[in-house]
Design an enzyme around this catalytic site. Structure first.
Site, PDB file in Angstrom:
ATOM      1  N   GLU A  77      -3.912  16.741   9.938  1.00 58.96           N
ATOM      2  CA  GLU A  77      -2.461  16.567   9.910  1.00 58.96           C
ATOM      3  C   GLU A  77      -1.664  17.409  10.905  1.00 58.96           C
ATOM      4  O   GLU A  77      -0.573  17.017  11.297  1.00 58.96           O
ATOM      5  CB  GLU A  77      -1.944  16.864   8.497  1.00 58.96           C
ATOM      6  CG  GLU A  77      -2.434  15.892   7.439  1.00 58.96           C
ATOM      7  CD  GLU A  77      -1.968  14.478   7.707  1.00 58.96           C
ATOM      8  OE1 GLU A  77      -0.755  14.264   7.870  1.00 58.96           O
ATOM      9  OE2 GLU A  77      -2.833  13.571   7.781  1.00 58.96           O
ATOM     10  N   SER A 355     -18.833 -23.809   7.871  1.00 60.87           N
ATOM     11  CA  SER A 355     -18.160 -25.047   8.269  1.00 60.87           C
ATOM     12  C   SER A 355     -16.652 -25.007   8.066  1.00 60.87           C
ATOM     13  O   SER A 355     -15.919 -25.778   8.694  1.00 60.87           O
ATOM     14  CB  SER A 355     -18.747 -26.224   7.502  1.00 60.87           C
ATOM     15  OG  SER A 355     -20.078 -26.475   7.907  1.00 60.87           O
TER      16      SER A 355
END
Length: 530
Positions: A77, A355
């Protein structure tokens, strides 16, 4: 000259505002901060889906936190915390301008400013909030030492799963006191801070581990780990979430995670969700959701032992808006094999769609025909193409399914090839149209361009796309596939998926409301023919 004067006046006003906030603002200590309020998540009809925000916070002294864990946090941080000033004027102004102009939410905040923001329990995208944050950060830097500020931060920052502060996080994720955490475990907690819901190891394991590696690299760069030490680190075991802290269990909890991530994308953090008593109206249709769950149960009711490793997912998207009206990401509990499975297979998991991907191949071919693309076959749905039972493509034999032998032919219409889902036809079409062009069509329609690790989708491990894309050889997330199909149904107009219609705080103030933005992905004629 006028512009210079205006900038000068604006600068004076901002400095005056910061000075005023500095004078009037008190510095809240962790033990004085208001406790969070429960957030309520609603179905689209206003009925309650879940309530979240269980409070879990225990304040500890900094010396209880192992030094290696503190450096884990700073590596994630604020790597320059001990060397640099407590505020970033440039970063704050950049973030404020971005907020005010509606740009992407900006960080621009180190540990000191993050604590200042947490203390005011608001992420309102306003200049006054940014200036107040800056004033408090300046005051913090002058009144307290770096160690004291770090202690304040570690006792208030949100780590996810309802855990506020590092002691609660240590207990929640590892079942131990913070003083017993090691470097690897500290890196897990540090990795959570950027987006606690998204980087939860139980929700997004790959991304959580990637972020963990980022923290470890940060420890290397700040010289708080040697290369030898870093090489020996292993990602630790993390406790599974206690669903009771989320406020809901099972598949619904996965919807809650998606709701949280949707809001985080728009600058509203999970910590704010848990602290402001938000009422969040989602897009989930209660009736549609019940039908979805019933369909899952009925379809997978009588599985054989071999079938119990199935993973299933369901996403329904409203074509006109992109609203997710039904969502099933998995059991978020015991699966069909009796094993715990908390993974979200609809929004995070991906599998080759087979498909069901062929419509994107057809859309690519039809688009090229409309545009009269050079060196590409001019085909319509009435054109005849090769649908032989087996063909050779780039040295590979491709065959249709055995059940399609009777309808396979060297000359078959495109519409019939789609109706019978002939593999040989669509692999050949993908090769002729260009595999990368098929991928571009799918991306435009709604398939994500990158996965959670930032890697290119619709491609192999080397980043290349082959003709196999024609029949869905590359992994796709179910939610993306749903968006793609919704684009066809919406005459080629794409709407990004979303879960949140509106969020209102406990004072009735609207903190977020969805704004629709349809994008043209396909020509309406192409979408209609597909």
């Amino acid at each position: 000259m006028t512009g210079t004067w205006l900038l000068g006046i604006a600068a004076v006003l901002m400095i005056s505002a910061v000075t005023l906030f500095y004078t009037l603002s008190d510095i809240p200590r962790p033990e004085t901060l208001p406790l969070p309020q429960v957030a309520t998540i609603l179905y689209s009809d206003g009925s309650v889906m879940a309530r979240i925000g269980t409070v879990n916070r225990t304040i500890v002294k900094l010396d209880r936190v192992p030094a290696s864990v503190r450096w884990d946090i700073l590596a994630a941080e604020d790597r320059g915390f001990y060397k640099e000033p407590g505020v970033s004027i440039k970063g704050t102004m950049r973030a404020a301008i971005s907020d005010l102009t509606g740009g992407d939410p900006q960080g621009g905040s180190g540990i000191t400013q993050q604590y200042a923001k947490n203390a005011y329990l608001s992420n309102a995208r306003t200049l006054s909030r940014k200036l107040k944050e800056l004033a408090i950060a300046v005051k913090l830097s002058r009144q307290y030492s770096k160690d004291q500020i770090l202690e304040f931060y570690l006792n208030t920052v949100y780590f996810g799963r309802g855990a506020y502060g590092i002691q609660a996080a240590a207990e929640t994720f590892f079942g131990r006191d913070v003083s017993k955490l090691n470097t690897a475990q500290g890196a897990v907690l540090a990795a959570q801070l950027r987006a606690p819901s998204y980087y939860d190891p139980a929700v997004n394991p790959r991304e959580a581990q990637a972020r963990w590696r980022y923290v470890v690299r940060g420890m290397l760069s700040t010289k708080h780990l040697s290369q030898e030490q870093a090489d020996k680190l292993v990602y630790p075991n993390v406790l599974r979430p206690d669903n009771g802290t989320l406020g809901t269990t099972g598949p619904t909890a996965l919807i809650v995670h998606q709701v949280i991530q949707d809001l985080e994308t728009h600058g509203i953090t999970e910590a704010e969700i848990n602290t402001r008593g938000l009422r969040i109206q989602t897009t989930i249709d209660r009736n549609a959701q019940n039908v979805a769950l019933s369909s899952i149960r009925q379809t997978f009711a009588n599985l054989t032992p071999q079938q119990r490793n199935f993973k299933n997912a369901l996403v329904a998207v409203h074509p006109k808006t992109g609203a997710v009206v039904a969502y099933y990401g998995g059991p978020n509990g015991k699966n069909y094999a009796g094993k715990v499975d908390n993974f979200d297979w609809a929004g995070i998991g991906s599998r080759p769609p087979g498909s069901s991907f062929k419509p994107f191949t057809l859309a690519t071919v039809l688009t090229q025909t409309m545009r009269k693309t050079a060196a590409r076959p001019a085909l319509t749905i009435s054109s005849f193409v090769d649908g032989s039972y087996c063909v050779l493509i780039q040295g590979r034999q491709i065959c249709n399914d055995p059940g399609d032998r009777g309808v396979s032919s060297s000359s078959v219409s495109v519409s019939l090839a789609m109706k019978y889902s002939l593999n040989t036809t669509f692999d050949q079409l993908a090769e002729q149209a260009g595999p990368n062009n098929v991928a571009a069509t799918a991306h435009a329609a709604g398939i994500a361009k990158t996965d959670g690790n930032g890697k290119k989708t619709l491609a192999n491990s080397n980043g290349r796309t082959g003709f196999g894309i024609g029949i869905g050889d590359y992994a796709v997330r179910p939610i993306d596939q749903a968006v793609g199909f919704a684009t066809f149904a919406n005459n080629g107009g794409r709407n990004d998926p979303y879960f949140v219609q509106k969020a209102v705080d406990s004072n009735g103030e609207t903190v977020y409301e969805h704004k629709q933005a349809t994008k043209r992905a396909l020509d309406p004629k192409v979408a209609n023919d597909v």
